[in-house]
Scaffold this active site. Sequence first.
Site, PDB file in Angstrom:
ATOM      1  N   GLY A   3      15.136  38.311  37.517  1.00 40.34           N
ATOM      2  CA  GLY A   3      16.051  39.289  36.922  1.00 40.34           C
ATOM      3  C   GLY A   3      17.487  39.052  37.324  1.00 40.34           C
ATOM      4  N   CYS A   4      18.373  39.765  36.642  1.00 32.62           N
ATOM      5  CA  CYS A   4      19.804  39.542  36.820  1.00 32.62           C
ATOM      6  C   CYS A   4      20.446  40.617  37.677  1.00 32.62           C
ATOM      7  CB  CYS A   4      20.502  39.483  35.475  1.00 32.62           C
ATOM      8  SG  CYS A   4      19.810  38.231  34.400  1.00 32.62           S
TER       9      CYS A   4
END
Lengths: 320, 156
Positions: free
Chosen positions: A318-319
Amino acid sequence: MNKEFTTITERLDTVLEQLAYLTERQRKQEELIAELTPIAKLALGTATEKLDQLDQQGYFAFGKELVEVAKKVIEGFSPQDVHELGDAVVQILQAVRAMTQPAVLAVAADASSVMDDAAAVKPLGMFGMVRATRDDDVQKGMAIMIEVLRRIGHGANAVAEKSKQLEDKKAKLQLALGSRKQKKPLGIERKRLTAGTPAAPRPAPAAQASCAVPAGPQPSAAVIDGIAYTADGHLVDATAWTRRLGETLAQMQGVTLTDAHWAVLEAARADYETTAVSPNIRRLTQIANVTTKDLYALFPKAPGRTIAKIAGLPKPAGCL
Amino acid sequence: MTQSTDRKVAIICSKAGLDEAYPALILANAARQSGIEAFIFFTFWGLDVITEKKVDHLHVNMAGNPASPMPTMLAGLPGMEAFAAHRMKKSMEELSLPSAREMIEILADAGAELYACELAMQMFKRKPEDLLPQVKEVITAGDFYDLADGAQIIFT
């Protein structure tokens, strides 16, 4: 004797006369040349001048261009084209005749006269266009244009139909005669290489929860003290982790572990055990009762990754 | 993975559409998460992202965007922008994406520095007290280059 002398004298006279004549002719020719020379010079000068003038007027350039054009025409058209042109020439001439009828030409001339006073014509918007259609002449013109369009469409359809018929004929012929490729090969029959060897089925894409989730177990890049590590420096097998190993890993990351560190690490491990997903920073702030600021204070360099490395978990996805 | 230790990114955020502000915020956050120094320079409409009264009302413009499913003719109608922004915010919520305000808080906590453009502040008649408390300083373009010394510059 006397008679002979007389004969000789007469002959001599004749020779003398002829000589005189020849001399006179020579003299006349010389005079003629003398007179002609200046005239010839003048004429040559004039001719040169004339040619130069022609060149300046562009006759030769024009001629050269004409040769170029002819060359292009010859290069651009094959003899086949010319042959077909010959077939169509009657139609072309008919079309030209139809187009050059005085009535048609008058219409064209009248229409093109609009170009002369184009400055006076006002630009037309969408509403202007609608308004213009109320004019009887415009209506008539529109009707004619529509009719022309209809005929063009009709002609185009006919051409398309014709070529389709040709295709159909070819297909029928092929069906009747059979394609060469479908015929059995002569001689020794052998299996075609391409047939019966289907491409290897692609591996089904692994279901991915979100961006950059490492799918399946990561390959191990190095084994140190019996523990396998990925190329990123994470443990290949999270169950191989022990507290002692965590301390060693923290040292390698340059982190001195305190109770606060351990609280985060244990929360991360516990979360991984329940969700099977390595928690990212945002997740950690939600589960470990710490703020983002705390995490960056505890693990200053890349907290998410560092925590995962020390806790023996895969790289977080994820970011956030 | 070995990384050079002194990496640095300078991100310029010049627009405040949701689709224009988030990339800047996410990139800065991702940089911090990867141990890269990061700062954002907010200029022009980008100022809205760090303005107290605007940050919770960022919109997304569909008009003139060929990638949007909405035809430009429709996208220009009143209310369409709000509708699109609503839809986009909803899908962001579903992904549990932080709001712009939260993102700014996270960034500040993560050690990313936020700067506002002085000239843009004057143009939009904003005062330093109109800005979010996370904004470190109001600087000029020249200051930006001083700060960005040795950084990779990203324009969003």
